[in-house]
Design an enzyme around this catalytic site. Structure first.
Site, PDB file in Angstrom:
ATOM      1  N   TYR A  88      -7.427 -11.054 -27.001  1.00  0.00           N
ATOM      2  CA  TYR A  88      -7.830 -12.281 -27.716  1.00  0.00           C
ATOM      3  C   TYR A  88      -9.102 -12.861 -27.091  1.00  0.00           C
ATOM      4  CZ  TYR A  88      -7.260 -16.954 -29.869  1.00  0.00           C
ATOM      5  OH  TYR A  88      -7.437 -18.126 -30.577  1.00  0.00           O
TER       6      TYR A  88
ATOM      7  N   VAL B 167      -8.210  -9.656 -43.663  1.00  0.00           N
ATOM      8  CA  VAL B 167      -9.623  -9.538 -43.280  1.00  0.00           C
ATOM      9  C   VAL B 167      -9.889  -8.310 -42.411  1.00  0.00           C
ATOM     10  CG1 VAL B 167     -10.125 -12.023 -43.488  1.00  0.00           C
ATOM     11  CG2 VAL B 167      -9.436 -11.070 -41.256  1.00  0.00           C
TER      12      VAL B 167
ATOM     13  N   SER C 275     -13.194 -19.750 -29.892  1.00  0.00           N
ATOM     14  CA  SER C 275     -12.152 -20.454 -29.113  1.00  0.00           C
ATOM     15  C   SER C 275     -12.681 -20.744 -27.722  1.00  0.00           C
ATOM     16  CB  SER C 275     -10.917 -19.558 -28.993  1.00  0.00           C
ATOM     17  OG  SER C 275      -9.970 -20.113 -28.108  1.00  0.00           O
TER      18      SER C 275
ATOM     19  N   ALA D 132      -6.685 -19.665 -44.642  1.00  0.00           N
ATOM     20  CA  ALA D 132      -6.702 -21.091 -45.011  1.00  0.00           C
ATOM     21  C   ALA D 132      -5.359 -21.598 -45.516  1.00  0.00           C
ATOM     22  CB  ALA D 132      -7.778 -21.330 -46.072  1.00  0.00           C
TER      23      ALA D 132
ATOM     24  N   LYS E 276     -12.834 -13.122 -28.887  1.00  0.00           N
ATOM     25  CA  LYS E 276     -13.480 -14.427 -29.086  1.00  0.00           C
ATOM     26  C   LYS E 276     -14.852 -14.455 -28.406  1.00  0.00           C
ATOM     27  CE  LYS E 276     -10.333 -16.435 -31.607  1.00  0.00           C
ATOM     28  NZ  LYS E 276     -10.622 -16.702 -33.027  1.00  0.00           N
TER      29      LYS E 276
HETATM   30  P1  NAP Z   1      -2.283 -20.106 -37.534  1.00  0.00           P
HETATM   31  O1  NAP Z   1      -1.691 -21.458 -37.607  1.00  0.00           O
HETATM   32  O2  NAP Z   1      -1.488 -18.992 -36.948  1.00  0.00           O
HETATM   33  O3  NAP Z   1      -2.790 -19.689 -39.007  1.00  0.00           O
HETATM   34  C1  NAP Z   1      -3.356 -18.435 -39.179  1.00  0.00           C
HETATM   35  C2  NAP Z   1      -3.957 -18.314 -40.550  1.00  0.00           C
HETATM   36  O4  NAP Z   1      -4.659 -17.069 -40.618  1.00  0.00           O
HETATM   37  C3  NAP Z   1      -2.932 -18.293 -41.667  1.00  0.00           C
HETATM   38  O5  NAP Z   1      -3.508 -18.878 -42.796  1.00  0.00           O
HETATM   39  C4  NAP Z   1      -2.708 -16.796 -41.890  1.00  0.00           C
HETATM   40  O6  NAP Z   1      -2.285 -16.485 -43.212  1.00  0.00           O
HETATM   41  C5  NAP Z   1      -4.112 -16.279 -41.669  1.00  0.00           C
HETATM   42  N1  NAP Z   1      -4.187 -14.875 -41.274  1.00  0.00           N
HETATM   43  C6  NAP Z   1      -3.561 -14.253 -40.256  1.00  0.00           C
HETATM   44  N2  NAP Z   1      -3.898 -12.952 -40.222  1.00  0.00           N
HETATM   45  C7  NAP Z   1      -4.757 -12.748 -41.251  1.00  0.00           C
HETATM   46  C8  NAP Z   1      -5.432 -11.627 -41.764  1.00  0.00           C
HETATM   47  N3  NAP Z   1      -5.293 -10.415 -41.203  1.00  0.00           N
HETATM   48  N4  NAP Z   1      -6.216 -11.784 -42.851  1.00  0.00           N
HETATM   49  C9  NAP Z   1      -6.348 -12.985 -43.453  1.00  0.00           C
HETATM   50  N5  NAP Z   1      -5.730 -14.102 -43.007  1.00  0.00           N
HETATM   51  C10 NAP Z   1      -4.942 -13.966 -41.921  1.00  0.00           C
HETATM   52  O7  NAP Z   1      -3.631 -20.130 -36.673  1.00  0.00           O
HETATM   53  P2  NAP Z   1      -4.611 -21.371 -36.305  1.00  0.00           P
HETATM   54  O8  NAP Z   1      -4.127 -21.991 -35.049  1.00  0.00           O
HETATM   55  O9  NAP Z   1      -4.856 -22.191 -37.484  1.00  0.00           O
HETATM   56  O10 NAP Z   1      -5.922 -20.541 -35.906  1.00  0.00           O
HETATM   57  C11 NAP Z   1      -6.993 -20.351 -36.809  1.00  0.00           C
HETATM   58  C12 NAP Z   1      -8.181 -19.793 -36.029  1.00  0.00           C
HETATM   59  O11 NAP Z   1      -8.538 -20.692 -34.995  1.00  0.00           O
HETATM   60  C13 NAP Z   1      -7.895 -18.453 -35.345  1.00  0.00           C
HETATM   61  O12 NAP Z   1      -9.042 -17.638 -35.393  1.00  0.00           O
HETATM   62  C14 NAP Z   1      -7.611 -18.859 -33.914  1.00  0.00           C
HETATM   63  O13 NAP Z   1      -7.872 -17.817 -33.008  1.00  0.00           O
HETATM   64  C15 NAP Z   1      -8.560 -20.019 -33.754  1.00  0.00           C
HETATM   65  N6  NAP Z   1      -8.221 -20.964 -32.688  1.00  0.00           N
HETATM   66  C16 NAP Z   1      -7.037 -21.619 -32.684  1.00  0.00           C
HETATM   67  C17 NAP Z   1      -6.764 -22.522 -31.660  1.00  0.00           C
HETATM   68  C18 NAP Z   1      -5.488 -23.300 -31.591  1.00  0.00           C
HETATM   69  O14 NAP Z   1      -5.270 -23.965 -30.562  1.00  0.00           O
HETATM   70  N7  NAP Z   1      -4.641 -23.297 -32.605  1.00  0.00           N
HETATM   71  C19 NAP Z   1      -7.707 -22.745 -30.658  1.00  0.00           C
HETATM   72  C20 NAP Z   1      -8.912 -22.056 -30.698  1.00  0.00           C
HETATM   73  C21 NAP Z   1      -9.156 -21.174 -31.721  1.00  0.00           C
HETATM   74  P3  NAP Z   1      -0.699 -16.466 -43.641  1.00  0.00           P
HETATM   75  O15 NAP Z   1      -0.270 -17.897 -43.769  1.00  0.00           O
HETATM   76  O16 NAP Z   1      -0.688 -15.729 -44.943  1.00  0.00           O
HETATM   77  O17 NAP Z   1       0.029 -15.767 -42.542  1.00  0.00           O
END
Ligand code: NAP
Length: 263
Positions: free
Chosen positions: A167, A68, A154, A11, A171
Site C-alpha cells: 500500500y 479499475v 495518502s 464513489a 501510494k
Molecule cells: P473504502 O471506504 O474502502 O471505499 C472504497 C471504494 O473503492 C468503494 O467505493 C469501492 O467500491 C471502491 N473500489 C474498491 N476496489 C475497487 C476497484 N477495483 N475498482 C473500482 N472501485 C473499487 O475506502 P476509502 O477510505 O474511501 O478510500 C478511498 C481512497 O482514499 C483509497 O484510494 C484509499 O487508499 C485512500 N485513502 C484513504 C484514507 C482513509 O483514512 N480512509 C487515507 C488516505 C488515503 P464498492 O463499494 O463497490 O466495494
C-alpha cells in the site's frame, strides 16, 4: 450551458462518495464508479441528485460498475462517460484497497501484492492515460477548457507501515505519477494534482478505529480529530472551480497537519 462532468472512481462509499456529494453541490454531472456494491452506488447517485437540487442545480448522475484494475473495465468506464455526457472535465482517481491481510513485510504474499498494485497503481495510471487522451481531443474541439485530473494518494506515500508495504509503495508511486502527467499534460492545459488524505473515517479505516482513536487522542495530528470524506470533497471543489489556476503537479495535504514534524 451544459454541466461539467466528472468521473469519480470508488464513489459508492467513503471518500469517493464524499467527493461526489460535494461536486454535485457545484453542479457537476457525475459518473459514480464502483467495484461490486451496487446498492451503495445507487444510493450515492440519488443522494448526489438530492444534494445538487438543494444547492439549486440540476445534475445527471449514473453508477458504473468497473474494476479499475482491469483494462476492459476501464474502457467500459470511459465509454460510459462518453455515451452519457460526451465530455470529461474532471477525473478523480480515488478507488483503492488496503493491504490484503496487512501482513508484515517479511511475510507478505506476492499474489496480494499484485492485486493491490493492479487496483491502486496500474488502474489510476492507465485510466489517467485514457482520460487524458480524451481530454486533449475535447480541448481541441473546444468542448471543454481547463480539465483537471486528481489522484488520491495518502500519508502512507511517505509514512512507513511495515504491515502495509505494498500500500505504501503504491501510494508513493502515485506521487511520481502525478508529476509525470502534470509535466506531460501542461502544454494541453490539463492540470494534475495529488491529494494526500490523513486519517479519514470510512469503511477502510473502520477495522482500526480504536487504534486511531487512541493515537489521535495522544496528539498524532495537530488538529485533534478524524478527517471526514467531505474534507477531501471540499478540497476538490476548490480545484474543480479553478481556484488554483497557476498550479499543477501539486501535493495537497488534507490531514489535519499530520505531515509536519514536531519537536
Ligand atoms: P473504502 O471506504 O474502502 O471505499 C472504497 C471504494 O473503492 C468503494 O467505493 C469501492 O467500491 C471502491 N473500489 C474498491 N476496489 C475497487 C476497484 N477495483 N475498482 C473500482 N472501485 C473499487 O475506502 P476509502 O477510505 O474511501 O478510500 C478511498 C481512497 O482514499 C483509497 O484510494 C484509499 O487508499 C485512500 N485513502 C484513504 C484514507 C482513509 O483514512 N480512509 C487515507 C488516505 C488515503 P464498492 O463499494 O463497490 O466495494
Amino acid at each position: 450551458m451544459a454541466n461539467k462532468s466528472a468521473i469519480i472512481t470508488g464513489a459508492s462509499r467513503g471518500i469517493g462518495r464524499g467527493i461526489s456529494l460535494e461536486l454535485a453541490q457545484i453542479g457537476y454531472d457525475l459518473v459514480i464508479n464502483y467495484a461490486g456494491n451496487q446498492e451503495a452506488a445507487l444510493k450515492t447517485v440519488e443522494d448526489c441528485k438530492g444534494a445538487a437540487h438543494e444547492a439549486g442545480h440540476a445534475i445527471s448522475a449514473i453508477a458504473v460498475k468497473a474494476d479499475v484494475g482491469g483494462a476492459g473495465d476501464r474502457e467500459h468506464l470511459i465509454q460510459s462517460a462518453r455515451d452519457q455526457f460526451g465530455r470529461l472535465d474532471l477525473l478523480i482517481n480515488n478507488a483503492g484497497i488496503t493491504s490484503i491481510g496487512r501482513a508484515d513485510i517479511l511475510d507478505a504474499k506476492e499474489e496480494n501484492f499484485d492485486q493491490l498494485m493492479a487496483v491502486n497503481l496500474k488502474g489510476p495510471f492507465f485510466l489517467t492515460q485514457q482520460a487524458a487522451n480524451w481530454m486533449i481531443d475535447l480541448c481541441k474541439e473546444g468542448i471543454i477548457e481547463s480539465p483537471k485530473i486528481v489522484t488520491i494518494s495518502s500519508i502512507s506515500a511517505y509514512t512507513v507501515s511495515v504491515n502495509r508495504a505494498d500500500y505504501c509503495m503504491a501510494k508513493a508511486a502515485l506521487g511520481m505519477m502525478t508529476k509525470l502527467y502534470a509535466v506531460r499534460l501542461a502544454e494541453h492545459g490539463i492540470r494534475v494534482y495529488e491529494i494526500c488524505p490523513g486519517i479519514i473515517a470510512s469503511d477502510m479505516t473502520a477495522p482500526v478505529q480504536a487504534k486511531y482513536d487512541k493515537l489521535i487522542a495522544e496528539g498524532l495530528t495537530p488538529m485533534p480529530r478524524w478527517g471526514q470524506p467531505s474534507d477531501i470533497g471540499k478540497t476538490i471543489t476548490a480545484l474543480a472551480q479553478d481556484y488554483l489556476p497557476f498550479s499543477t503537479g501539486e501535493v495537497i495535504n488534507v490531514d489535519g497537519g499530520f505531515h509536519m514534524r514536531k519537536l
